[in-house]
Enzyme design. Sequence first.
Site, short mmCIF file in Angstrom:
data_model
loop_
_atom_site.label_atom_id
_atom_site.label_comp_id
_atom_site.label_asym_id
_atom_site.label_seq_id
_atom_site.Cartn_x
_atom_site.Cartn_y
_atom_site.Cartn_z
N ASP A 326 -8.32 -3.46 -0.83
CA ASP A 326 -7.29 -3.82 0.12
C ASP A 326 -5.99 -3.37 -0.54
OD1 ASP A 326 -5.98 -5.35 2.19
OD2 ASP A 326 -5.52 -6.81 0.64
N ASP A 519 -7.27 -9.68 -1.73
CA ASP A 519 -6.54 -10.87 -2.16
C ASP A 519 -6.90 -12.07 -1.30
OD1 ASP A 519 -5.33 -10.12 0.14
OD2 ASP A 519 -3.28 -10.26 -0.60
N ASP A 523 -8.77 -10.87 4.56
CA ASP A 523 -9.95 -10.05 4.29
C ASP A 523 -11.17 -10.83 3.79
OD1 ASP A 523 -8.88 -10.42 1.78
OD2 ASP A 523 -8.01 -8.41 1.71
P1 ADP Z 1 -3.26 -5.20 4.18
O1 ADP Z 1 -4.49 -4.63 4.80
O2 ADP Z 1 -2.39 -4.14 3.58
O3 ADP Z 1 -3.55 -6.30 3.22
P2 ADP Z 1 -2.76 -6.98 6.45
O4 ADP Z 1 -4.07 -6.71 7.11
O5 ADP Z 1 -2.55 -8.30 5.84
O6 ADP Z 1 -2.38 -5.83 5.37
O7 ADP Z 1 -1.60 -6.73 7.50
C1 ADP Z 1 -1.53 -5.52 8.21
C2 ADP Z 1 -0.22 -5.34 8.93
O8 ADP Z 1 -0.08 -6.34 9.93
C3 ADP Z 1 0.99 -5.48 8.04
O9 ADP Z 1 1.32 -4.26 7.42
C4 ADP Z 1 2.06 -5.91 9.05
O10 ADP Z 1 2.57 -4.80 9.74
C5 ADP Z 1 1.29 -6.77 10.02
N1 ADP Z 1 1.35 -8.19 9.64
C6 ADP Z 1 0.35 -8.94 9.17
N2 ADP Z 1 0.75 -10.20 8.94
C7 ADP Z 1 2.06 -10.25 9.26
C8 ADP Z 1 3.06 -11.27 9.22
N3 ADP Z 1 2.80 -12.50 8.79
N4 ADP Z 1 4.30 -10.94 9.64
C9 ADP Z 1 4.59 -9.70 10.06
N5 ADP Z 1 3.70 -8.72 10.11
C10 ADP Z 1 2.45 -8.96 9.72
MG MG Z 2 -4.18 -8.19 2.46
#
Ligand code: ADP
Ligand code: MG
Length: 623
Positions: A326, A519, A523
């Site tokens: 991730d 983390d 996920d």
């Molecule tokens: P990653 O796969 O990099 O860990 P996430 O799946 O947690 O990222 O989130 C993917 C995308 O969704 C983020 O890049 C953001 O654009 C949006 N996002 C997720 N959670 C939030 C939040 N709490 N506030 C704003 N945007 C969010």
């Molecule tokens: Mg993440």
Amino acid sequence: MNKKLIRIIVSAVLLLGAVIVEKTTSLSVWQLLIVYLIPYLLIGYDIIGDAFENLFKGSVFNEDFLMVIATLGALFIGFLPGAATEFPEAVFVMLFFQVGELFEDIAEGRSRKSISELMDIRPDYANVLRGDTVSKVSPETVSIGEIIMIKPGEKIPLDGRVLEGTSNLDTIALTGESVPRKIDVEDTVISGCVNISGMLKVKVTKNFGESTASKIINLVENASKNKSKSEAFITKFARFYTPIVVFVAIALSILPPVFSSDFAGTFSVWLNRALTFLVVSCPCALVISVPLTFFGGIGGAGKNGILIKGGSYMETLAKIGIIVFDKTGTLTKGKFEVNAIHPNKINENQLLHLAAHVERFSTHPIAISLKNAYPNENDDCKIENVEELSGQGIRARVNGDIVCVGNTKMMDAVGAKWEPCEKNGTIIHVAVNGEYVGHIVISDTIKEDSKDAIAALRTEGVEKTVMLTGDRKEVGAAVAKELSLDEYHAELMPADKVNFLERLIKEKSPKTNLAFVGDGINDAPVLARADVGIAMGGLGSDAAIEAADVVLMDDKPSKIAKAISIARRTIEIAKQNVVFAIFVKVLVLILAGFGIATMWMAVFADVGVTILVILNAARTLKA
Ligand code: ADP
Ligand code: MG
């Protein structure tokens, strides 16, 4: 001093005394039996007791039973016509069997100690501030929201947030990391660390059962229950092996004499061989070799801040071919900083204000950064109906308006006409009642050791490294290039991540395993679906600690290569032990069957192998 050791020494002296009595007097066989029974019973009473206890429980065939019939046989063989007495042998077998057990206890104690050093994180008390008085109470009785005081030198009893004070924390028991962590007001502290320098006033955020220390203790205590395949095999093996050995021994003592012309004359010879055979056959070395090795491996990994939830994951880890990462919080720090605010129709402060409000209840790294950027977030605005759409963003009602904060997918979903941004970084768009009001650019930095971590994994023979992220393509590409990952896939929703993982699992060769490293925020499903789920769990989220099979306490991706090498070494040592124990066993069994090995050789072979196996297993502790 160890009680067993004293018993061994006293029995050895008594045995020597008995031998002297036998050589210097001319006692009858019966009288000699009584003389030798003294050291025999002293050293063997518990084994005899256990053997009989098991007999009544219906499980006849175990190592205690083998030892007892072999030694009883040796004690009484002298009463057969024409046979020599074997009293010293009988006592000696018992004596050495106990020496073997003593070694086993010591070795297990040492592994346990290294695990319990880890367990040293268990806090004994908390200084809770109630009214004006501070009282020492058991940490179980402190509830969320209460204030605790932590003096220098004390263990942090519960997870919480610092209200007053600065200090350094010793996290070595949790992470294996010896550099102290600086702690300031507003920082979170986790239980199990030791407060080194300053007095801290902390507001408790989790009760004892949910706090990091007790979670980790539970996890480690359960790790040994999670048996590896090879441990399960050994247990099964012993179940068949022992009865077979007993029947072979019986056959060995009876059949050859029956087919010889002189039954009475040869019976004692063959009985003697059968007894030797029984002593050799004791599977102690085999039975302890594998569990002890895995136990040591788990302990050694723990010392490095790597928690492996059981022997079976050790086996999976050793054969990893693909690692899927991730991005946020795993390869990057997950600490975003606001770089630019681009409002549309409203002013910068208003835009940040709205975004911070919507994120009030979220623990996502993005949320934390937005809240940090708007210091007085906790005002009296009315925030209701908060809904977190993972992989997209958050929606909430702020003072009556529906505010969406998230990526372009979310904007499209509510029909807001978002504007692209030329800046590098993660773009957080904001819409109020479906109308676009601007975006905030935030950026994250790659962890210091991510690049080395990927390189180290290649050296360990990992064939493919993949990154899956919900973030924008541009951000994903930049990180993938910087770390020289083999593949990356961006703009994924949590469900897409599971689909990608399924595809990768299908494509890979069945001989290699796939690991997912995350983390735990958004996920958990992928962590659970992978052959082995590795969580950055330590100083952050605890959902991850539960979903994962392996937890990296200090959130350092470089520990993955370390975990793989520890797992491989542990398996290697376990294999050496099994092969060595079986080889020597079979060899001496054959020699005993042909009457070449004596009872003395049998004892040395058995105990010698056990001790070597234990010493070899102990190497796993030094990772
Ligand atoms: P990653 O796969 O990099 O860990 P996430 O799946 O947690 O990222 O989130 C993917 C995308 O969704 C983020 O890049 C953001 O654009 C949006 N996002 C997720 N959670 C939030 C939040 N709490 N506030 C704003 N945007 C969010
Ligand atoms: Mg993440």
